[in-house]
Design a protein around this motif. Structure first.
Motif, PDB file in Angstrom:
ATOM      1  N   TRP A 365       0.841  -1.208   0.000  1.00 23.46           N
ATOM      2  CA  TRP A 365       0.000   0.000   0.000  1.00 23.46           C
ATOM      3  C   TRP A 365       0.876   1.258   0.000  1.00 23.46           C
ATOM      4  CZ3 TRP A 365      -4.576  -0.568  -1.751  1.00 23.46           C
ATOM      5  CH2 TRP A 365      -5.491   0.488  -1.697  1.00 23.46           C
ATOM      6  N   GLY A 366       1.685   1.320  -1.069  1.00 25.89           N
ATOM      7  CA  GLY A 366       2.533   2.488  -1.245  1.00 25.89           C
ATOM      8  C   GLY A 366       3.675   2.572  -0.253  1.00 25.89           C
ATOM      9  N   GLY A 367       4.015   1.448   0.391  1.00 25.34           N
ATOM     10  CA  GLY A 367       5.099   1.430   1.376  1.00 25.34           C
ATOM     11  C   GLY A 367       4.631   1.591   2.805  1.00 25.34           C
ATOM     12  N   LYS A 368       3.349   1.813   3.000  1.00 26.98           N
ATOM     13  CA  LYS A 368       2.832   2.038   4.358  1.00 26.98           C
ATOM     14  C   LYS A 368       2.591   0.730   5.117  1.00 26.98           C
ATOM     15  CE  LYS A 368       0.492   6.343   3.036  1.00 26.98           C
ATOM     16  NZ  LYS A 368      -0.831   7.018   2.880  1.00 26.98           N
ATOM     17  N   GLU A 369       2.453  -0.378   4.396  1.00 29.27           N
ATOM     18  CA  GLU A 369       2.171  -1.670   5.018  1.00 29.27           C
ATOM     19  C   GLU A 369       3.145  -2.718   4.475  1.00 29.27           C
ATOM     20  OE1 GLU A 369      -1.890  -2.567   4.162  1.00 29.27           O
ATOM     21  OE2 GLU A 369      -2.644  -0.653   4.937  1.00 29.27           O
ATOM     22  N   PRO A 370       4.417  -2.673   4.880  1.00 29.55           N
ATOM     23  CA  PRO A 370       5.425  -3.581   4.319  1.00 29.55           C
ATOM     24  C   PRO A 370       5.075  -5.053   4.523  1.00 29.55           C
ATOM     25  CG  PRO A 370       6.458  -1.825   5.590  1.00 29.55           C
ATOM     26  CD  PRO A 370       4.988  -1.740   5.863  1.00 29.55           C
ATOM     27  N   LEU A 371       5.513  -5.874   3.572  1.00 30.53           N
ATOM     28  CA  LEU A 371       5.365  -7.314   3.698  1.00 30.53           C
ATOM     29  C   LEU A 371       6.478  -7.854   4.583  1.00 30.53           C
ATOM     30  CD1 LEU A 371       4.748  -8.503   0.019  1.00 30.53           C
ATOM     31  CD2 LEU A 371       3.045  -8.043   1.771  1.00 30.53           C
ATOM     32  N   THR A 372       6.163  -8.860   5.385  1.00 28.68           N
ATOM     33  CA  THR A 372       7.176  -9.552   6.167  1.00 28.68           C
ATOM     34  C   THR A 372       7.414 -10.917   5.544  1.00 28.68           C
ATOM     35  OG1 THR A 372       6.529  -8.416   8.202  1.00 28.68           O
ATOM     36  CG2 THR A 372       7.830 -10.424   8.438  1.00 28.68           C
ATOM     37  N   LEU A 373       8.666 -11.206   5.181  1.00 31.65           N
ATOM     38  CA  LEU A 373       9.026 -12.469   4.558  1.00 31.65           C
ATOM     39  C   LEU A 373       9.363 -13.500   5.631  1.00 31.65           C
ATOM     40  CD1 LEU A 373      11.219 -11.059   1.654  1.00 31.65           C
ATOM     41  CD2 LEU A 373       8.772 -11.565   1.653  1.00 31.65           C
ATOM     42  N   PRO A 374       9.404 -14.791   5.283  1.00 31.24           N
ATOM     43  CA  PRO A 374       9.650 -15.842   6.285  1.00 31.24           C
ATOM     44  C   PRO A 374      10.928 -15.655   7.088  1.00 31.24           C
ATOM     45  CG  PRO A 374       8.851 -16.819   4.264  1.00 31.24           C
ATOM     46  CD  PRO A 374       9.082 -15.374   3.969  1.00 31.24           C
ATOM     47  N   GLY A 375      11.965 -15.056   6.485  1.00 32.66           N
ATOM     48  CA  GLY A 375      13.219 -14.842   7.201  1.00 32.66           C
ATOM     49  C   GLY A 375      13.214 -13.637   8.106  1.00 32.66           C
ATOM     50  N   GLY A 376      12.072 -12.963   8.194  1.00 31.60           N
ATOM     51  CA  GLY A 376      11.976 -11.774   9.034  1.00 31.60           C
ATOM     52  C   GLY A 376      12.246 -10.485   8.299  1.00 31.60           C
ATOM     53  N   GLU A 377      12.720 -10.561   7.065  1.00 27.82           N
ATOM     54  CA  GLU A 377      12.941  -9.358   6.270  1.00 27.82           C
ATOM     55  C   GLU A 377      11.608  -8.746   5.865  1.00 27.82           C
ATOM     56  OE1 GLU A 377      16.313  -9.869   3.271  1.00 27.82           O
ATOM     57  OE2 GLU A 377      15.618 -11.925   3.600  1.00 27.82           O
ATOM     58  N   ARG A 379       9.590  -5.999   3.041  1.00 29.78           N
ATOM     59  CA  ARG A 379       9.670  -5.406   1.713  1.00 29.78           C
ATOM     60  C   ARG A 379       8.515  -4.436   1.514  1.00 29.78           C
ATOM     61  NH1 ARG A 379      13.860  -7.453   1.849  1.00 29.78           N
ATOM     62  NH2 ARG A 379      15.016  -8.640   0.264  1.00 29.78           N
ATOM     63  N   SER A 380       8.875  -3.190   1.174  1.00 28.68           N
ATOM     64  CA  SER A 380       7.893  -2.252   0.656  1.00 28.68           C
ATOM     65  C   SER A 380       7.966  -2.227  -0.863  1.00 28.68           C
ATOM     66  CB  SER A 380       8.134  -0.853   1.219  1.00 28.68           C
ATOM     67  OG  SER A 380       7.888  -0.820   2.608  1.00 28.68           O
ATOM     68  N   PHE A 381       9.213  -2.271  -1.370  1.00 31.07           N
ATOM     69  CA  PHE A 381       9.476  -2.390  -2.801  1.00 31.07           C
ATOM     70  C   PHE A 381      10.635  -3.368  -2.965  1.00 31.07           C
ATOM     71  CE2 PHE A 381       7.162   1.554  -2.380  1.00 31.07           C
ATOM     72  CZ  PHE A 381       6.259   1.478  -3.435  1.00 31.07           C
ATOM     73  N   LEU A 382      11.049  -3.604  -4.189  1.00 27.51           N
ATOM     74  CA  LEU A 382      12.065  -4.621  -4.452  1.00 27.51           C
ATOM     75  C   LEU A 382      13.455  -4.115  -4.095  1.00 27.51           C
ATOM     76  CD1 LEU A 382      10.733  -5.902  -7.893  1.00 27.51           C
ATOM     77  CD2 LEU A 382      10.323  -6.860  -5.615  1.00 27.51           C
ATOM     78  N   GLU A 383      14.249  -4.982  -3.514  1.00 25.57           N
ATOM     79  CA  GLU A 383      15.619  -4.656  -3.154  1.00 25.57           C
ATOM     80  C   GLU A 383      16.584  -5.379  -4.089  1.00 25.57           C
ATOM     81  OE1 GLU A 383      16.476  -5.080   0.973  1.00 25.57           O
ATOM     82  OE2 GLU A 383      14.755  -3.862   1.602  1.00 25.57           O
ATOM     83  N   ASP A 384      17.835  -4.928  -4.107  1.00 22.86           N
ATOM     84  CA  ASP A 384      18.837  -5.541  -4.971  1.00 22.86           C
ATOM     85  C   ASP A 384      18.957  -7.031  -4.679  1.00 22.86           C
ATOM     86  OD1 ASP A 384      19.293  -3.062  -6.024  1.00 22.86           O
ATOM     87  OD2 ASP A 384      21.174  -2.703  -4.941  1.00 22.86           O
ATOM     88  N   HIS A 385      19.103  -7.800  -5.737  1.00 23.94           N
ATOM     89  CA  HIS A 385      19.263  -9.256  -5.714  1.00 23.94           C
ATOM     90  C   HIS A 385      17.962 -10.006  -5.401  1.00 23.94           C
ATOM     91  CE1 HIS A 385      23.527  -8.484  -6.089  1.00 23.94           C
ATOM     92  NE2 HIS A 385      23.503  -7.763  -4.980  1.00 23.94           N
ATOM     93  N   ASP A 386      16.841  -9.303  -5.263  1.00 24.83           N
ATOM     94  CA  ASP A 386      15.552  -9.999  -5.181  1.00 24.83           C
ATOM     95  C   ASP A 386      15.257 -10.641  -6.542  1.00 24.83           C
ATOM     96  OD1 ASP A 386      15.101  -9.253  -2.577  1.00 24.83           O
ATOM     97  OD2 ASP A 386      13.637  -7.689  -3.049  1.00 24.83           O
ATOM     98  N   ARG A 387      14.795 -11.891  -6.497  1.00 23.52           N
ATOM     99  CA  ARG A 387      14.384 -12.566  -7.728  1.00 23.52           C
ATOM    100  C   ARG A 387      12.866 -12.693  -7.739  1.00 23.52           C
ATOM    101  NH1 ARG A 387      16.737 -17.232  -7.232  1.00 23.52           N
ATOM    102  NH2 ARG A 387      14.924 -18.586  -6.863  1.00 23.52           N
ATOM    103  N   LEU A 388      12.257 -12.241  -8.818  1.00 23.48           N
ATOM    104  CA  LEU A 388      10.804 -12.344  -8.991  1.00 23.48           C
ATOM    105  C   LEU A 388      10.509 -13.449 -10.001  1.00 23.48           C
ATOM    106  CD1 LEU A 388       8.416 -10.609  -7.810  1.00 23.48           C
ATOM    107  CD2 LEU A 388      10.699  -9.731  -7.398  1.00 23.48           C
ATOM    108  N   THR A 389       9.556 -14.305  -9.675  1.00 20.56           N
ATOM    109  CA  THR A 389       9.146 -15.391 -10.569  1.00 20.56           C
ATOM    110  C   THR A 389       7.639 -15.367 -10.715  1.00 20.56           C
ATOM    111  OG1 THR A 389      11.011 -16.765  -9.847  1.00 20.56           O
ATOM    112  CG2 THR A 389       9.189 -17.869 -10.976  1.00 20.56           C
TER     113      THR A 389
END
Length: 420
Positions: A365-377, A379-389
């Motif tokens: 939601w525009g960076g206001k509600e970041p996603l939490t990934l299984p490793g605890g990281e 994401r609001s937007f994509l970071e370097d070395h992220d792979r999208l499939t």
């Protein structure tokens, strides 16, 4: 339609994405060899370039599969498209007497290098998913003004860059551009911070239209050769500064990734479905003569460097408000001629729930509600070395119709572009 059985047993497995019902077209190579046209069947690729050269396959009075692209086959038109499919069925169907003629032209799918399956003539991207348009409009204009006044009447689009369309597996470098913070008086030049993906389908045009002659929705549908998965990478912060008054430009020019296999319109016929009920009646030239969308399950997976692959979105192509045939018909209303190899991006495909949103812009939601990934990281937007499939499939009676993966990894921005 039930599973059509092949003598190649791997094609008959219920979880195989490339059964005889599918037969998608791609361009492949092995061990550094020359790229050539191939057809996916089970866990193999049928080398149709070699099959044509040997005299076992003929579609015209001259070779059309002797080049690493499918454009020449597209240009032959629908009758030739159907003839090719019929010939392939004859070679690959269970019980055929022709098995020995093609067995030596089958190569392992595993380990193959996939290339662009066709030469892209032009690329047009649309903004035709209602949930996506509503989400984005709500973020920037409020729920009461989410959709612009024209949206329910017209497929909105823009002309993109054919030169930056790449095949799955190609790395995508984070772009530089003009960025302007909301509290800044002037922009600055820096790497994009809000880099994003867009989950889309791509329609490939196989028949041209004449200059000055619009086509109907039904005619447009018959002009579509096939479909691919499509990720239209987007630099949201560059876009926010540049898009008024003329729309996206550099924000959408970095790269557009497509899946390596063209799934033909014929393979998708059993999965046709209707577009949504119209809130506003469409003008007659945009009205559909029948079902124009497809029931294609879609998902997006994000894998951080060294991290765990995580599915961040699931949705379906049937969520689109405008079909590819409607988009193509509208494209020709100005008299604009369409060419063999034109690519139409559907626009971001999102559903009604958060889990079905087709971009990071919506998911966070525009960076206001970041996603939490299984490793605890997060994401609001994509970071370097992220792979999208991106993945897509249709579910038939005992079989799947798959598209192959559409992948790309975000690489860091250049350290000093132009020697600055």
């Amino acid at each position: 339609m039930p599973l059509m059985k092949s003598w190649l047993e791997s094609a008959n497995a219920p979880d195989c994405p490339f059964p005889l019902n599918n037969l998608p077209y791609g361009v492949f190579s092995h061990d550094g060899g020359a790229p050539r046209c191939g057809v996916a069947i089970g866990d193999r690729i049928l080398d149709v370039t070699a099959l044509e050269a040997s005299g076992h396959l003929s579609l015209a009075d001259k070779p059309v599969l002797d080049r690493p692209e499918w454009n020449a086959v597209m240009a032959l038109g629908p009758q030739a498209w159907q003839r090719l499919r019929t010939l392939l069925f004859g070679y690959l169907v269970e019980g055929t007497a022709l098995k020995s003629q093609v067995a030596d032209y089958l190569h392992p799918l595993a380990g193959a290098t996939m290339h662009m399956p066709f030469a892209v003539a032009e690329f047009t991207d649309f903004y035709a998913g209602r949930h996506h348009a509503t989400n984005v409009g709500t973020m920037f204009r409020g729920a009461e003004n989410a959709l612009p006044p024209n949206w329910l009447h017209i497929p909105i689009g823009y002309n993109g860059r054919a030169s930056s369309v790449v095949v799955s597996g190609t790395d995508v470098r984070r772009p530089w551009g003009q960025l302007k913070a909301p509290d800044a008086d002037v922009p600055h030049f820096a790497p994009c911070v809000r880099f994003d993906h867009e989950l889309e389908m791509g329609a490939i045009i196989g028949r041209p239209s004449r200059p000055g002659h619009p086509v109907s929705v039904a005619e447009a549908d018959s002009m579509i050769f096939g479909y691919v998965l499509l990720n239209d990478w987007s630099a949201r912060d560059i876009q926010a500064w540049e898009y008024q008054p003329l729309g996206p430009f550099q924000a959408k020019a970095t790269a557009t990734t497509i899946s390596p296999w063209i799934v033909t319109r014929e393979a998708l016929e059993p999965f046709r479905c209707m577009t949504p009920e119209r809130e506003k009646p469409l003008l007659p030239y945009l009205q559909e003569p029948g079902p124009m969308l497809y029931d294609i399950e879609l998902e997006v997976e994000l894998t951080p460097k060294g991290g765990v692959p995580t599915t961040i979105a699931r949705t379906n192509y049937r969520e689109m408000y405008y079909s590819a045939a409607q988009q193509l018909a509208h494209h020709t209303t100005s008299g604009c001629p369409m060419r063999v190899g034109d690519l139409l991006g559907s626009g971001t495909i999102s559903g009604q729930t958060r889990e079905s949103r087709g971009s990071m812009l919506e998911l966070s939601w525009g960076g206001k509600e970041p996603l939490t990934l299984p490793g605890g990281e997060t994401r609001s937007f994509l970071e370097d070395h992220d792979r999208l499939t991106l993945r897509g499939q249709c579910r038939g009676d005992g079989y799947l119709i798959g598209f192959g993966e559409c992948t790309g990894t975000v690489m860091p921005a250049l350290t000093r572009p132009y020697g600055l």
